[in-house]
Design an enzyme around this catalytic site. Structure first.
Site, mmCIF file in Angstrom:
data_model
loop_
_atom_site.group_PDB
_atom_site.id
_atom_site.type_symbol
_atom_site.label_atom_id
_atom_site.label_comp_id
_atom_site.label_asym_id
_atom_site.label_seq_id
_atom_site.Cartn_x
_atom_site.Cartn_y
_atom_site.Cartn_z
ATOM 1 N N TYR A 112 0.864 -1.186 0.000
ATOM 2 C CA TYR A 112 0.000 0.000 0.000
ATOM 3 C C TYR A 112 0.890 1.222 0.000
ATOM 4 C CZ TYR A 112 -3.454 3.425 1.696
ATOM 5 O OH TYR A 112 -4.272 4.522 1.850
ATOM 6 N N ASP A 124 9.350 3.012 -0.684
ATOM 7 C CA ASP A 124 8.328 3.677 0.119
ATOM 8 C C ASP A 124 8.620 3.345 1.582
ATOM 9 O OD1 ASP A 124 6.189 4.643 1.440
ATOM 10 O OD2 ASP A 124 4.656 3.613 0.248
ATOM 11 N N LYS A 154 4.833 9.243 8.665
ATOM 12 C CA LYS A 154 4.703 8.676 10.015
ATOM 13 C C LYS A 154 5.765 9.214 10.993
ATOM 14 C CE LYS A 154 2.320 4.658 8.134
ATOM 15 N NZ LYS A 154 0.930 4.569 8.518
#
Ligand SMILES: Cc1ncc(COP(=O)(O)O)c(C=O)c1O
Ligand SMILES: N[C@H](C=O)CCC(=O)O
Length: 426
Positions: A142, A237, A265
């Site tokens: 994702y 990523d 994050k």
């Protein structure tokens, strides 16, 4: 009715599905999402006053644990000076320098507001730089919810059964090729035939959105090799893995350097921040230095930068990551023993402070097909049992769990004890 049930009912009147991000809705596991009102250290407290040991950690950012006093102080100071200016501030440079000095593959970095923006912008840059359209991703990974990347995606999209979302134009979808994670041979075969059309490979260097799947030895190296051979960009990523699996991200941990890196994050310390960066020569194509447009009203927000600076400073402590890994190891072996005592087939994976548990007879779980074959019904019962026992796990079996430095050995023992009780009921 519990207060969470009351609030969920009210939220559902005004917010689609009652939540602002689908994975929060408990759709996979059933029941009502727990509404939280505060968090401190390893624990979150719900609106009914119940406290839980938290392994969601806001889906990864809170590597120090919740409400770390130094982060709160930095944010409070920044707030006192104004919330946003829409003009450069010194904090952006300080955080940019910290990120570039720590991440091997980043000479320049641009801050955005989310991981989604980071990956979307990195893809645009890779396409512009190479003059090619095709992007390669992996099933179950994702990368946020931009159109080109919501194809055979993981996380909430997988949980809700819409890995390829309606609303993505087919003209865009046809430029995304999805291959199997950890299948280096398939990547080589694809590149042998189509490599010259590929702008980039984007990959979670440790997959954390189909539970937790580490890369097999040689997989990331194979991606680097095919990209080099065919002039494609390799994008790691690291929205989840950056400053989580090591001080230098997964790229430092596995010693494979991507061309572009996306972050999120942890670098925001709990505030909305994303970033993308990479080699100087590539990043200089971004506006205003170059022609590839990318912008944001709140990008580099001073309060968010303050949280990021305070967080990254605290990660420099010498044994920070070894201590975190040691705690994760303690939790994994505790859970495996507790499951074995109850005769439950259960396997774990972990890298640094990212982890996952699988209800399966398989001794190793290393690909999407194996994840999909796990017993999700059993996971759902486990999840609710643990919640009753005061342990907050991600409410879906396709999400990684996260350890923080605020978790104590007692927290972990308590978690294993809770699991022992719950495994016995499964
Ligand atoms: C690996 C990865 N990339 C990108 C994203 C998207 O980040 P965000 O939710 O901040 O848009 C996420 C998480 O959502 C993620 O785990
Ligand atoms: N797995 C997602 C990010 O890592 C979960 C966060 C979300 O989509 O709300």
């Amino acid at each position: 009715m519990s207060q969470s049930e009351v609030l969920f009912e009210q939220a559902s009147r005004y917010i689609p599905g009652g939540v602002n991000s689908p994975v929060r809705a408990f759709k996979a596991v059933g029941g009502t999402p727990v509404f939280l009102q505060s968090a401190k250290g390893s624990r979150v407290t719900d609106v009914d006053g119940k406290s839980y040991i938290d392994y969601v950690q806001s889906w990864g950012p809170m590597v120090l644990g919740h409400s770390h006093p130094e982060v709160i102080a930095a944010v409070t100071e920044a707030i006192g000076a104004g919330l946003t200016f829409g003009a450069p501030t010194e904090r952006e440079t300080i955080l940019a320098q910290m990120v570039c000095e720590r991440m091997p593959g980043m000479d320049l970095v641009r801050f955005v507001n989310s991981g989604t923006e980071a990956t979307m912008s990195a893809i645009r840059l890779a396409r512009a730089y190479t003059g090619r359209d095709t992007i390669v991703k992996f099933e179950g990974c994702y990368h946020g919810h931009s159109d080109s990347l919501l194809i055979k995606a993981g996380s909430g999209a997988l949980t809700l059964g819409v890995p390829s979302s309606p609303g993505v134009p087919s003209v865009l979808a046809e430029h995304t090729t999805t291959l199997n994670y950890n299948d280096a041979e398939q990547v080589r075969t694809f590149f042998a035939e189509h490599g010259e059309k590929v702008a980039c490979i984007i990959v979670e260097p440790v997959a954390g959105n189909m539970n937790c799947i580490p890369p097999q030895p040689g997989f990331l190296q194979a991606l680097r090799q095919v990209c080099d051979e065919q002039g494609a960009m390799l994008i790691f990523d690291e929205v989840m893995t950056g400053f989580r699996v090591s001080a230098t991200g997964a790229q430092g941990y596995y010693q494979v350097q991507p061309d572009l890196t996306t972050l999120g994050k942890v670098i925001g310390g709990g505030m909305p921040v994303g970033a993308f960066g990479g080699k100087r020569e590539i990043m200089e194509h971004i506006a205003p230095k170059g022609p590839v447009y990318q912008a944001g009203t709140l990008s580099g927000n001073p309060v968010a930068m303050a949280a990021g600076i305070a967080t990254l400073s605290l990660l420099d402590e010498a044994d920070f990551y070894p201590r975190l890994s040691e705690k994760t190891g303690q939790l994994m072996s505790g859970l495996e023993s507790a499951a074995a005592e109850a005769g439950i087939a259960f396997t774990t994976n972990s890298v640094g402070s990212m982890f996952g548990g699988f209800f399966t007879e398989e001794k190793t779980v290393s690909n999407y097909q194996q994840v999909m074959a796990c017993d999700t019904e059993r996971f759902n019962r486990f999840f609710h049992g643990m919640l009753r026992e005061g342990v907050y796990l991600a409410p879906a079996s396709y999400e990684a769990g996260f350890m923080s430095q605020a978790h104590t050995h007692e927290d972990i023992e308590q978690t294993v004890e809770a699991a022992r009780k719950v495994f016995a009921t499964l």
